[in-house]
Design a protein around this motif. Structure first.
Motif, PDB file in Angstrom:
ATOM      1  N   ALA A  22       4.768 -21.716  -2.754  1.00  0.00           N
ATOM      2  CA  ALA A  22       3.495 -20.999  -2.830  1.00  0.00           C
ATOM      3  C   ALA A  22       2.862 -20.873  -1.448  1.00  0.00           C
ATOM      4  CB  ALA A  22       2.553 -21.713  -3.785  1.00  0.00           C
ATOM      5  N   GLN A  23       2.974 -21.918  -0.646  1.00  0.00           N
ATOM      6  CA  GLN A  23       2.394 -21.872   0.688  1.00  0.00           C
ATOM      7  C   GLN A  23       3.201 -20.970   1.607  1.00  0.00           C
ATOM      8  OE1 GLN A  23       2.094 -25.632   2.644  1.00  0.00           O
ATOM      9  NE2 GLN A  23       0.558 -24.896   4.096  1.00  0.00           N
ATOM     10  N   ALA A  24       4.501 -20.891   1.413  1.00  0.00           N
ATOM     11  CA  ALA A  24       5.342 -20.053   2.263  1.00  0.00           C
ATOM     12  C   ALA A  24       5.044 -18.583   2.046  1.00  0.00           C
ATOM     13  CB  ALA A  24       6.818 -20.334   1.980  1.00  0.00           C
ATOM     14  N   ASP A  25       4.433 -18.259   0.916  1.00  0.00           N
ATOM     15  CA  ASP A  25       4.092 -16.880   0.620  1.00  0.00           C
ATOM     16  C   ASP A  25       2.944 -16.390   1.499  1.00  0.00           C
ATOM     17  OD1 ASP A  25       4.879 -14.737  -0.809  1.00  0.00           O
ATOM     18  OD2 ASP A  25       3.571 -15.105  -2.530  1.00  0.00           O
ATOM     19  N   GLN A  26       2.144 -17.298   2.017  1.00  0.00           N
ATOM     20  CA  GLN A  26       1.010 -16.924   2.855  1.00  0.00           C
ATOM     21  C   GLN A  26       1.498 -16.650   4.272  1.00  0.00           C
ATOM     22  OE1 GLN A  26      -1.550 -20.275   2.594  1.00  0.00           O
ATOM     23  NE2 GLN A  26      -2.066 -19.947   0.447  1.00  0.00           N
ATOM     24  N   ALA A  27       1.035 -15.567   4.838  1.00  0.00           N
ATOM     25  CA  ALA A  27       1.428 -15.222   6.209  1.00  0.00           C
ATOM     26  C   ALA A  27       0.511 -15.952   7.190  1.00  0.00           C
ATOM     27  CB  ALA A  27       1.335 -13.720   6.409  1.00  0.00           C
ATOM     28  N   TYR A  28       1.086 -16.468   8.248  1.00  0.00           N
ATOM     29  CA  TYR A  28       0.294 -17.147   9.265  1.00  0.00           C
ATOM     30  C   TYR A  28      -0.382 -16.132  10.184  1.00  0.00           C
ATOM     31  CZ  TYR A  28       2.476 -21.447   7.795  1.00  0.00           C
ATOM     32  OH  TYR A  28       2.886 -22.518   7.061  1.00  0.00           O
ATOM     33  N   TYR A  29       0.248 -15.014  10.417  1.00  0.00           N
ATOM     34  CA  TYR A  29      -0.305 -13.979  11.269  1.00  0.00           C
ATOM     35  C   TYR A  29      -0.425 -12.699  10.453  1.00  0.00           C
ATOM     36  CZ  TYR A  29       0.934 -17.177  14.987  1.00  0.00           C
ATOM     37  OH  TYR A  29       1.042 -18.273  15.784  1.00  0.00           O
ATOM     38  N   PRO A  30      -1.496 -11.969  10.653  1.00  0.00           N
ATOM     39  CA  PRO A  30      -1.623 -10.716   9.900  1.00  0.00           C
ATOM     40  C   PRO A  30      -0.596  -9.692  10.384  1.00  0.00           C
ATOM     41  CG  PRO A  30      -3.389 -10.919  11.498  1.00  0.00           C
ATOM     42  CD  PRO A  30      -2.633 -12.214  11.518  1.00  0.00           C
ATOM     43  N   GLU A  31      -0.117  -8.898   9.475  1.00  0.00           N
ATOM     44  CA  GLU A  31       0.852  -7.865   9.826  1.00  0.00           C
ATOM     45  C   GLU A  31       0.098  -6.693  10.440  1.00  0.00           C
ATOM     46  OE1 GLU A  31       4.079  -4.903   7.721  1.00  0.00           O
ATOM     47  OE2 GLU A  31       3.386  -6.673   6.654  1.00  0.00           O
ATOM     48  N   VAL A  32       0.485  -6.303  11.628  1.00  0.00           N
ATOM     49  CA  VAL A  32      -0.160  -5.202  12.326  1.00  0.00           C
ATOM     50  C   VAL A  32       0.760  -3.997  12.245  1.00  0.00           C
ATOM     51  CG1 VAL A  32      -1.072  -4.396  14.521  1.00  0.00           C
ATOM     52  CG2 VAL A  32      -1.332  -6.784  13.875  1.00  0.00           C
ATOM     53  N   VAL A  33       0.263  -2.933  11.699  1.00  0.00           N
ATOM     54  CA  VAL A  33       1.048  -1.709  11.565  1.00  0.00           C
ATOM     55  C   VAL A  33       0.470  -0.676  12.511  1.00  0.00           C
ATOM     56  CG1 VAL A  33       1.787   0.100   9.989  1.00  0.00           C
ATOM     57  CG2 VAL A  33       1.551  -2.247   9.161  1.00  0.00           C
ATOM     58  N   THR A  34       1.298  -0.213  13.431  1.00  0.00           N
ATOM     59  CA  THR A  34       0.880   0.808  14.374  1.00  0.00           C
ATOM     60  C   THR A  34       1.744   2.031  14.144  1.00  0.00           C
ATOM     61  OG1 THR A  34       0.368  -0.923  15.962  1.00  0.00           O
ATOM     62  CG2 THR A  34       0.501   1.311  16.807  1.00  0.00           C
ATOM     63  N   PRO A  35       1.155   3.094  13.654  1.00  0.00           N
ATOM     64  CA  PRO A  35       1.964   4.289  13.411  1.00  0.00           C
ATOM     65  C   PRO A  35       2.411   4.916  14.722  1.00  0.00           C
ATOM     66  CG  PRO A  35      -0.344   4.730  12.953  1.00  0.00           C
ATOM     67  CD  PRO A  35      -0.234   3.276  13.267  1.00  0.00           C
ATOM     68  N   SER A  36       3.636   5.401  14.738  1.00  0.00           N
ATOM     69  CA  SER A  36       4.187   6.013  15.933  1.00  0.00           C
ATOM     70  C   SER A  36       3.694   7.447  16.052  1.00  0.00           C
ATOM     71  CB  SER A  36       5.716   6.004  15.884  1.00  0.00           C
ATOM     72  OG  SER A  36       6.232   6.650  17.018  1.00  0.00           O
ATOM     73  N   THR A  37       3.425   7.844  17.280  1.00  0.00           N
ATOM     74  CA  THR A  37       2.982   9.215  17.521  1.00  0.00           C
ATOM     75  C   THR A  37       4.106  10.064  18.104  1.00  0.00           C
ATOM     76  OG1 THR A  37       2.182   8.593  19.715  1.00  0.00           O
ATOM     77  CG2 THR A  37       0.604   8.494  17.890  1.00  0.00           C
ATOM     78  N   GLN A  38       5.292   9.448  18.304  1.00  0.00           N
ATOM     79  CA  GLN A  38       6.428  10.164  18.886  1.00  0.00           C
ATOM     80  C   GLN A  38       7.562  10.244  17.873  1.00  0.00           C
ATOM     81  OE1 GLN A  38       7.141   7.643  22.278  1.00  0.00           O
ATOM     82  NE2 GLN A  38       6.208   9.144  23.645  1.00  0.00           N
ATOM     83  N   THR A  39       8.350  11.283  18.034  1.00  0.00           N
ATOM     84  CA  THR A  39       9.534  11.400  17.194  1.00  0.00           C
ATOM     85  C   THR A  39      10.651  10.563  17.795  1.00  0.00           C
ATOM     86  OG1 THR A  39      10.419  13.293  18.390  1.00  0.00           O
ATOM     87  CG2 THR A  39       8.878  13.760  16.581  1.00  0.00           C
ATOM     88  N   ARG A  40      11.699  10.345  17.035  1.00  0.00           N
ATOM     89  CA  ARG A  40      12.852   9.590  17.527  1.00  0.00           C
ATOM     90  C   ARG A  40      13.470  10.290  18.729  1.00  0.00           C
ATOM     91  NH1 ARG A  40      16.535   5.753  16.044  1.00  0.00           N
ATOM     92  NH2 ARG A  40      18.697   6.154  16.602  1.00  0.00           N
ATOM     93  N   ALA A  41      13.557  11.611  18.685  1.00  0.00           N
ATOM     94  CA  ALA A  41      14.151  12.373  19.786  1.00  0.00           C
ATOM     95  C   ALA A  41      13.340  12.196  21.071  1.00  0.00           C
ATOM     96  CB  ALA A  41      14.233  13.847  19.415  1.00  0.00           C
ATOM     97  N   GLU A  42      12.016  12.146  20.967  1.00  0.00           N
ATOM     98  CA  GLU A  42      11.187  11.951  22.157  1.00  0.00           C
ATOM     99  C   GLU A  42      11.393  10.558  22.748  1.00  0.00           C
ATOM    100  OE1 GLU A  42       7.374  14.816  21.068  1.00  0.00           O
ATOM    101  OE2 GLU A  42       7.412  12.739  20.360  1.00  0.00           O
ATOM    102  N   VAL A  43      11.507   9.556  21.885  1.00  0.00           N
ATOM    103  CA  VAL A  43      11.726   8.183  22.355  1.00  0.00           C
ATOM    104  C   VAL A  43      13.080   8.074  23.055  1.00  0.00           C
ATOM    105  CG1 VAL A  43      12.046   5.794  21.620  1.00  0.00           C
ATOM    106  CG2 VAL A  43      10.216   7.169  20.634  1.00  0.00           C
ATOM    107  N   VAL A  44      14.115   8.675  22.471  1.00  0.00           N
ATOM    108  CA  VAL A  44      15.448   8.645  23.074  1.00  0.00           C
ATOM    109  C   VAL A  44      15.432   9.363  24.419  1.00  0.00           C
ATOM    110  CG1 VAL A  44      17.817   9.476  22.802  1.00  0.00           C
ATOM    111  CG2 VAL A  44      16.661   8.377  20.897  1.00  0.00           C
ATOM    112  N   ARG A  45      14.740  10.485  24.507  1.00  0.00           N
ATOM    113  CA  ARG A  45      14.653  11.237  25.763  1.00  0.00           C
ATOM    114  C   ARG A  45      13.956  10.403  26.841  1.00  0.00           C
ATOM    115  NH1 ARG A  45      11.263  15.161  24.469  1.00  0.00           N
ATOM    116  NH2 ARG A  45      12.764  15.976  22.975  1.00  0.00           N
ATOM    117  N   GLU A  46      12.859   9.725  26.491  1.00  0.00           N
ATOM    118  CA  GLU A  46      12.167   8.863  27.455  1.00  0.00           C
ATOM    119  C   GLU A  46      13.046   7.701  27.905  1.00  0.00           C
ATOM    120  OE1 GLU A  46       8.371   7.525  26.169  1.00  0.00           O
ATOM    121  OE2 GLU A  46       7.559   9.559  25.987  1.00  0.00           O
TER     122      GLU A  46
END
Length: 104
Positions: A22-46
């Protein structure tokens, strides 16, 4: 008596295990979700541009500055001569004692 002891140990172990699950179910750190503003092709090009400019290292390479000397390298004889001078001046310690080399 042995059966009662074994049963109580089993119940106690089960109770502790369920509390741990039951205790292992609790997360110690909050999950941070950052949406990407680039496409996969742009990331590969960079990435390719950064690799071509030498900004990406692969593996365990360190990013230490490489010092290049304009002076020619010492010969083996010169290095041995410097070693003997350091030994005679007491600037060299051998082994794992706590004496550090003297700095002039």
């Amino acid at each position: 008596m042995k059966v009662a002891t074994a049963a109580s140990i089993a119940v106690l172990s089960l109770g502790l295990a369920s509390a741990g699950i039951a205790q292992a179910d609790q997360a110690y750190y909050p999950e941070v979700v950052t949406p990407s503003t680039q496409t996969r092709a742009e990331v590969v090009r960079e990435l390719r541009v950064a690799q071509s400019q030498g900004q990406v290292t692969v593996g365990e390479q360190a990013n230490y500055p490489q010092l290049h000397s304009d002076a020619p390298a010492l010969t083996r004889a010169q290095v041995l001569k410097e070693l003997e001078q350091a030994k005679s001046a007491g600037l060299l310690t051998i082994g794992e004692n706590d004496q550090y080399p003297n700095v002039l």
